[in-house]
Motif scaffolding. Structure first.
Motif, PDB file in Angstrom:
ATOM      1  N   ARG A 222     -11.129 -18.518   6.644  1.00 30.55           N
ATOM      2  CA  ARG A 222     -12.212 -18.819   5.691  1.00 30.55           C
ATOM      3  C   ARG A 222     -11.750 -18.563   4.265  1.00 30.55           C
ATOM      4  O   ARG A 222     -11.995 -19.379   3.371  1.00 30.55           O
ATOM      5  N   LYS A 223     -11.076 -17.445   4.037  1.00 32.86           N
ATOM      6  CA  LYS A 223     -10.580 -17.140   2.692  1.00 32.86           C
ATOM      7  C   LYS A 223      -9.615 -18.211   2.220  1.00 32.86           C
ATOM      8  O   LYS A 223      -9.663 -18.637   1.068  1.00 32.86           O
ATOM      9  N   ARG A 224      -8.732 -18.636   3.081  1.00 32.16           N
ATOM     10  CA  ARG A 224      -7.733 -19.652   2.727  1.00 32.16           C
ATOM     11  C   ARG A 224      -8.404 -20.992   2.418  1.00 32.16           C
ATOM     12  O   ARG A 224      -8.033 -21.650   1.457  1.00 32.16           O
ATOM     13  N   THR A 225      -9.390 -21.384   3.215  1.00 36.98           N
ATOM     14  CA  THR A 225     -10.028 -22.682   2.982  1.00 36.98           C
ATOM     15  C   THR A 225     -10.913 -22.643   1.743  1.00 36.98           C
ATOM     16  O   THR A 225     -11.035 -23.636   1.051  1.00 36.98           O
ATOM     17  N   ARG A 226     -11.490 -21.493   1.430  1.00 36.90           N
ATOM     18  CA  ARG A 226     -12.337 -21.388   0.236  1.00 36.90           C
ATOM     19  C   ARG A 226     -11.474 -21.381  -1.028  1.00 36.90           C
ATOM     20  O   ARG A 226     -11.821 -21.935  -2.028  1.00 36.90           O
ATOM     21  N   ARG A 227     -10.333 -20.739  -0.952  1.00 36.93           N
ATOM     22  CA  ARG A 227      -9.434 -20.663  -2.112  1.00 36.93           C
ATOM     23  C   ARG A 227      -8.790 -22.029  -2.381  1.00 36.93           C
ATOM     24  O   ARG A 227      -8.626 -22.429  -3.511  1.00 36.93           O
ATOM     25  N   ASP A 228      -8.427 -22.733  -1.294  1.00 40.44           N
ATOM     26  CA  ASP A 228      -7.741 -24.022  -1.451  1.00 40.44           C
ATOM     27  C   ASP A 228      -8.720 -25.168  -1.655  1.00 40.44           C
ATOM     28  O   ASP A 228      -8.305 -26.261  -1.981  1.00 40.44           O
ATOM     29  N   GLY A 229     -10.003 -24.904  -1.457  1.00 37.85           N
ATOM     30  CA  GLY A 229     -10.996 -25.969  -1.556  1.00 37.85           C
ATOM     31  C   GLY A 229     -11.298 -26.340  -2.990  1.00 37.85           C
ATOM     32  O   GLY A 229     -10.734 -25.809  -3.935  1.00 37.85           O
TER      33      GLY A 229
END
Length: 80
Positions: free
Chosen positions: A72-79
């Motif tokens: 979730r952290k990775r997808t929110r940061r890369d989003g």
């Protein structure tokens, strides 16, 4: 038709055992929920068919190589 024969036919046609297929469906569903909702990981685990969030996290890690929280952290940061 026996249970074992049905399992063999399923694997022959899908390349996966019924359990592997179910896990794949659950993991893809949970990935979608993590990416597109703010639901808690525990709630997502339950929505994906797991009664234990710890077991869900273990399976998620095996499938995607990271914990649901890290994902979730990775997808929110890369989003966007």
């Amino acid at each position: 038709m026996s249970k074992y024969h049905l399992q063999r036919l399923f694997k022959k046609n899908t390349g996966l055992t019924p359990q592997e297929y179910l896990t794949k469906v659950r993991m893809l569903h949970s990935k979608h929920l993590i990416e597109n909702t703010n639901d808690s990981i525990t709630h997502i685990a339950h929505l994906s068919g797991y009664t234990s969030s710890a077991y869900f996290s273990e399976i998620f890690y095996r499938y995607f190589g990271c914990t649901p929280t890290d994902f979730r952290k990775r997808t929110r940061r890369d989003g966007p």
